[in-house]
Scaffold this motif. Structure first.
Motif, mmCIF file in Angstrom:
data_model
loop_
_atom_site.group_PDB
_atom_site.id
_atom_site.type_symbol
_atom_site.label_atom_id
_atom_site.label_comp_id
_atom_site.label_asym_id
_atom_site.label_seq_id
_atom_site.Cartn_x
_atom_site.Cartn_y
_atom_site.Cartn_z
ATOM 1 N N GLY A 161 0.793 -1.225 0.000
ATOM 2 C CA GLY A 161 0.000 0.000 0.000
ATOM 3 C C GLY A 161 0.821 1.268 0.000
ATOM 4 O O GLY A 161 0.288 2.357 -0.242
ATOM 5 N N ASP A 162 2.145 1.150 0.300
ATOM 6 C CA ASP A 162 3.008 2.331 0.271
ATOM 7 C C ASP A 162 3.250 2.776 -1.163
ATOM 8 O O ASP A 162 3.371 1.963 -2.083
ATOM 9 C CB ASP A 162 4.364 2.029 0.922
ATOM 10 N N THR A 163 3.316 4.070 -1.353
ATOM 11 C CA THR A 163 3.698 4.657 -2.636
ATOM 12 C C THR A 163 4.793 5.689 -2.372
ATOM 13 O O THR A 163 5.089 6.024 -1.215
ATOM 14 C CB THR A 163 2.507 5.362 -3.309
ATOM 15 N N MET A 164 5.379 6.208 -3.441
ATOM 16 C CA MET A 164 6.379 7.247 -3.258
ATOM 17 C C MET A 164 5.776 8.449 -2.545
ATOM 18 O O MET A 164 6.413 9.082 -1.704
ATOM 19 C CB MET A 164 6.971 7.657 -4.607
ATOM 20 N N ALA A 165 4.511 8.750 -2.857
ATOM 21 C CA ALA A 165 3.851 9.896 -2.229
ATOM 22 C C ALA A 165 3.632 9.676 -0.736
ATOM 23 O O ALA A 165 3.863 10.588 0.075
ATOM 24 C CB ALA A 165 2.522 10.171 -2.922
ATOM 25 N N THR A 166 3.193 8.480 -0.339
ATOM 26 C CA THR A 166 2.942 8.236 1.090
ATOM 27 C C THR A 166 4.242 8.170 1.872
ATOM 28 O O THR A 166 4.307 8.611 3.023
ATOM 29 C CB THR A 166 2.149 6.939 1.290
ATOM 30 N N LEU A 167 5.280 7.623 1.251
ATOM 31 C CA LEU A 167 6.579 7.577 1.924
ATOM 32 C C LEU A 167 7.160 8.987 2.054
ATOM 33 O O LEU A 167 7.694 9.356 3.106
ATOM 34 C CB LEU A 167 7.541 6.678 1.150
ATOM 35 N N ALA A 168 7.035 9.768 0.991
ATOM 36 C CA ALA A 168 7.553 11.136 1.030
ATOM 37 C C ALA A 168 6.815 11.983 2.055
ATOM 38 O O ALA A 168 7.401 12.909 2.645
ATOM 39 C CB ALA A 168 7.455 11.772 -0.352
ATOM 40 N N GLN A 193 13.680 8.555 -10.134
ATOM 41 C CA GLN A 193 13.176 9.457 -11.154
ATOM 42 C C GLN A 193 11.673 9.656 -10.966
ATOM 43 O O GLN A 193 11.032 9.000 -10.147
ATOM 44 C CB GLN A 193 13.462 8.894 -12.551
ATOM 45 N N ILE A 194 11.104 10.554 -11.761
ATOM 46 C CA ILE A 194 9.656 10.796 -11.694
ATOM 47 C C ILE A 194 8.883 9.529 -12.016
ATOM 48 O O ILE A 194 7.810 9.270 -11.462
ATOM 49 C CB ILE A 194 9.262 11.934 -12.659
ATOM 50 N N THR A 195 9.453 8.693 -12.882
ATOM 51 C CA THR A 195 8.768 7.461 -13.300
ATOM 52 C C THR A 195 9.040 6.282 -12.382
ATOM 53 O O THR A 195 8.490 5.199 -12.598
ATOM 54 C CB THR A 195 9.194 7.095 -14.728
ATOM 55 N N SER A 196 9.909 6.457 -11.369
ATOM 56 C CA SER A 196 10.252 5.337 -10.479
ATOM 57 C C SER A 196 9.056 4.919 -9.630
ATOM 58 O O SER A 196 8.153 5.721 -9.355
ATOM 59 C CB SER A 196 11.410 5.727 -9.560
ATOM 60 N N THR A 197 9.057 3.655 -9.216
ATOM 61 C CA THR A 197 8.026 3.126 -8.329
ATOM 62 C C THR A 197 8.690 2.353 -7.198
ATOM 63 O O THR A 197 9.896 2.068 -7.249
ATOM 64 C CB THR A 197 7.069 2.186 -9.084
ATOM 65 N N VAL A 198 7.927 2.032 -6.172
ATOM 66 C CA VAL A 198 8.421 1.209 -5.069
ATOM 67 C C VAL A 198 7.530 -0.009 -4.933
ATOM 68 O O VAL A 198 6.363 0.015 -5.327
ATOM 69 C CB VAL A 198 8.432 2.001 -3.736
ATOM 70 N N LYS A 199 8.085 -1.064 -4.347
ATOM 71 C CA LYS A 199 7.310 -2.284 -4.138
ATOM 72 C C LYS A 199 7.586 -2.818 -2.746
ATOM 73 O O LYS A 199 8.636 -2.508 -2.142
ATOM 74 C CB LYS A 199 7.653 -3.331 -5.190
ATOM 75 N N PRO A 200 6.668 -3.583 -2.169
ATOM 76 C CA PRO A 200 6.872 -4.121 -0.813
ATOM 77 C C PRO A 200 8.192 -4.865 -0.704
ATOM 78 O O PRO A 200 8.579 -5.619 -1.588
ATOM 79 C CB PRO A 200 5.668 -5.069 -0.644
ATOM 80 N N GLY A 201 8.880 -4.605 0.398
ATOM 81 C CA GLY A 201 10.177 -5.229 0.629
ATOM 82 C C GLY A 201 11.360 -4.347 0.289
ATOM 83 O O GLY A 201 12.470 -4.571 0.774
ATOM 84 N N ASP A 202 11.137 -3.316 -0.558
ATOM 85 C CA ASP A 202 12.218 -2.390 -0.883
ATOM 86 C C ASP A 202 12.620 -1.609 0.366
ATOM 87 O O ASP A 202 11.800 -1.340 1.248
ATOM 88 C CB ASP A 202 11.763 -1.373 -1.947
ATOM 89 N N LYS A 203 13.899 -1.244 0.436
ATOM 90 C CA LYS A 203 14.383 -0.381 1.509
ATOM 91 C C LYS A 203 14.649 1.005 0.930
ATOM 92 O O LYS A 203 15.298 1.136 -0.097
ATOM 93 C CB LYS A 203 15.639 -0.955 2.143
ATOM 94 N N VAL A 204 14.117 2.024 1.593
ATOM 95 C CA VAL A 204 14.292 3.399 1.137
ATOM 96 C C VAL A 204 14.678 4.282 2.322
ATOM 97 O O VAL A 204 14.470 3.916 3.484
ATOM 98 C CB VAL A 204 13.010 3.954 0.489
ATOM 99 N N LYS A 205 15.230 5.445 1.998
ATOM 100 C CA LYS A 205 15.615 6.412 3.017
ATOM 101 C C LYS A 205 14.559 7.497 3.138
ATOM 102 O O LYS A 205 14.025 7.972 2.122
ATOM 103 C CB LYS A 205 16.960 7.068 2.651
ATOM 104 N N ILE A 206 14.242 7.856 4.356
ATOM 105 C CA ILE A 206 13.428 9.047 4.607
ATOM 106 C C ILE A 206 14.184 9.907 5.624
ATOM 107 O O ILE A 206 15.148 9.446 6.249
ATOM 108 C CB ILE A 206 12.011 8.730 5.112
ATOM 109 N N ILE A 207 13.765 11.150 5.774
ATOM 110 C CA ILE A 207 14.365 12.053 6.746
ATOM 111 C C ILE A 207 13.333 12.341 7.826
ATOM 112 O O ILE A 207 12.242 12.833 7.540
ATOM 113 C CB ILE A 207 14.805 13.359 6.073
ATOM 114 N N SER A 208 13.678 12.007 9.064
ATOM 115 C CA SER A 208 12.760 12.264 10.172
ATOM 116 C C SER A 208 13.575 12.412 11.450
ATOM 117 O O SER A 208 14.795 12.270 11.453
ATOM 118 C CB SER A 208 11.732 11.123 10.308
#
Length: 503
Positions: free
Chosen positions: A460-467, A487-502
């Protein structure tokens, strides 16, 4: 803003055309444009921990090149906010460096690696094996091969003795410049000779950078890393520069005295030499998982010693102060001062100095540190219950408001500049000084630094919800894509690891 050091405080007299140039003219800000990075720890000759580690100072004690690096090391560390200490991240960088050392031009060369406590995207080398990488660069990178690309480039400078060559060339250029200025004075031929000398020095530096790129890519491939990482990370650094630029469309190609070749040239060179190892995405280890684990929790952006920028507000918990800039202004928190630029070529500088004399603030404003001061405009005021004073100054095409505020044994200073005749001076300066106040104890306790957090993408996560989980920026999606090299066209899928700032 980190320190309370006395600066000359003189008002500049030249106007720039855009906010970027205005900031440089008004606030005397300089950008370091060398390859730059951070990492500080004792190097061990083996990749795995040693029970009897070899100390770099012992190895280098008879190396004259290392003595040059040792002289400059304290200055480098101090100018970049000190060392960044984190055992997990230090082990990560040591692991990468150990693998590269085995395939370097000189495997016997020892290295002292320092992680600098700076959000800048920087890496550089000094003679004798002193390597530096900033925590900002580590936060931007997305895998071990990208950091290996940076470090192999810097190690190439060391093994090729570029630092020694550059110092010798610069020393010769200084002598030549002195002779030209003394013998030819302001003669046109003398100026032309100086210009030619600067061009020769710049071309020499560009050749060094390209040579280090070639050596670095070879080291990447031979160490088993993805050799295409150099080109990838050059792209990421270029994207970061565009993201942070006041004028992203500005033509940087005019800066022909830059010590680095332009990014497209370096990217193409890196890809061309990487092809010698095989097809892209089919060879080499990127080391993404263990890299992300090594930087999870690393400090991002401003450190507690420098204070924090949160939207339009600057807060410094250790000093217990805060203020707001008007809507539409962009804050840049430098070590020596807090800078801000806004619409209509308005610029602001805020800093603090030690108050040892404890004289009146009106006398302090008149003490000679403001050029173009209008003495009859000096008058005392109160700012949220704090002792303060204001004055006006004028120089060339600029009008200035000078506001100083005392808290205990410190004086805080606002300098606001507007184009001469602008009616925005009073409203801008009034809003600044009116927003300055002491922080409450609750505000201090709730203020936390931002960090890189590595998260796993869920269903259910998307680039928008993660951002949307990002903090410290109003350009959340853009910055999320940037730090994850998406990129603008990139997508994410369950299990991927990404960085956020918090927090």
């Amino acid at each position: 803003m980190v320190r309370h050091t006395v600066i000359d405080g003189r008002i500049p007299t030249r106007r720039g055309g855009k906010n970027a140039r205005l900031m440089v003219a008004f606030l005397a800000t300089a950008l370091l444009s060398a390859c730059q990075s951070v990492i500080e720890q004792t190097y061990e000759p083996t990749v795995s921990p040693s029970s009897n580690p070899q100390i770099v100072e012992e190895v280098q004690k008879n190396d004259p090149r290392a003595q040059l690096g040792a002289r400059e090391h304290p200055r480098i560390v101090a100018s970049y906010g000190g060392e960044y200490k984190d055992a997990k991240t230090e082990r990560l960088v040591a692991r990468i460096t150990g693998a590269l050392t085995a395939v370097s031009e000189n495997p016997q060369q020892s290295y002292r690696i320092t992680i600098l406590n700076s959000p800048a995207i920087n890496a550089f080398a000094l003679p004798g094996g002193y390597l530096y990488v900033t925590r900002g660069l580590l936060a931007l990178a997305n895998d071990a091969s990208e950091v290996a690309a940076v470090l192999s480039h810097e190690m190439a400078h060391v093994t090729a003795n570029h630092g020694i060559e550059r110092q010798q060339r610069e020393e010769a250029e200084v002598i030549a410049s002195r002779v030209v200025s003394e013998v030819l004075s302001s003669n046109l031929a003398g100026k032309q000779a100086l210009a030619r000398g600067k061009l020769r020095l710049a071309a020499f530096s560009r050749n060094q950078e390209l040579q280090a790129d070639v050596i670095g890519v070879r080291m990447l491939g031979e160490a088993g890393y993805d050799p295409y990482a150099a080109a990838r990370f050059l792209d990421s650094m270029a994207a970061y520069a565009r993201f942070t630029a006041v004028d992203p469309e500005a033509d940087q190609s005019l800066d022909f005295l830059s010590s680095h070749p332009n990014a497209p040239q370096r990217v193409e060179l890196a890809r061309r030499h990487a092809r010698a190892f095989g097809v892209e995405s089919s060879i080499g280890d990127r080391g993404r998982d263990y890299y992300l684990a090594g930087i999870d929790g690393i400090l991002y952006g401003d450190s507690p010693q420098e204070g924090y920028v949160r939207g339009q507000t600057f807060l410094h918990g250790q000093l217990g102060i805060r203020f707001d800039v008007p809507v539409g202004f962009q804050i840049d928190n430098k070590a020596e001062a807090v800078l801000a630029t806004g619409p209509g070529d308005i610029a602001i500088r805020f800093d603090g100095v030690a108050d040892t004399a404890q004289r009146s603030l009106t006398d302090y404003i008149a003490s000679g540190w403001v050029t173009g001061l209008q003495p009859d405009t000096i008058h005392p005021i109160s700012v949220n219950g704090l002792e303060a004073a204001t004055a006006r100054a004028s120089a060339d095409r600029w009008d200035f408001d000078v506001t100083v505020i005392r808290i205990d044994n410190r004086i805080y200073r606002f300098l606001t500049a507007v184009p001469k005749g602008s009616n925005a001076l009073e409203s801008t300066a009034s809003q600044l000084r009116g927003s300055f106040r002491r922080m409450t104890q609750g505000e201090v306790q709730s203020l936390k630094p931002l960090r890189i957090r590595v998260v796993t993408v869920r269903s259910g996560d998307t680039m928008a919800t993660l951002a949307a989980r990002m903090m410290g920026t109003d350009r959340k999606l853009d910055l999320f894509r940037l730090i994850n090299a998406m990129q603008i066209t990139s997508t994410v899928k369950p299990g991927d690891k990404v960085k956020i700032i918090s927090e």
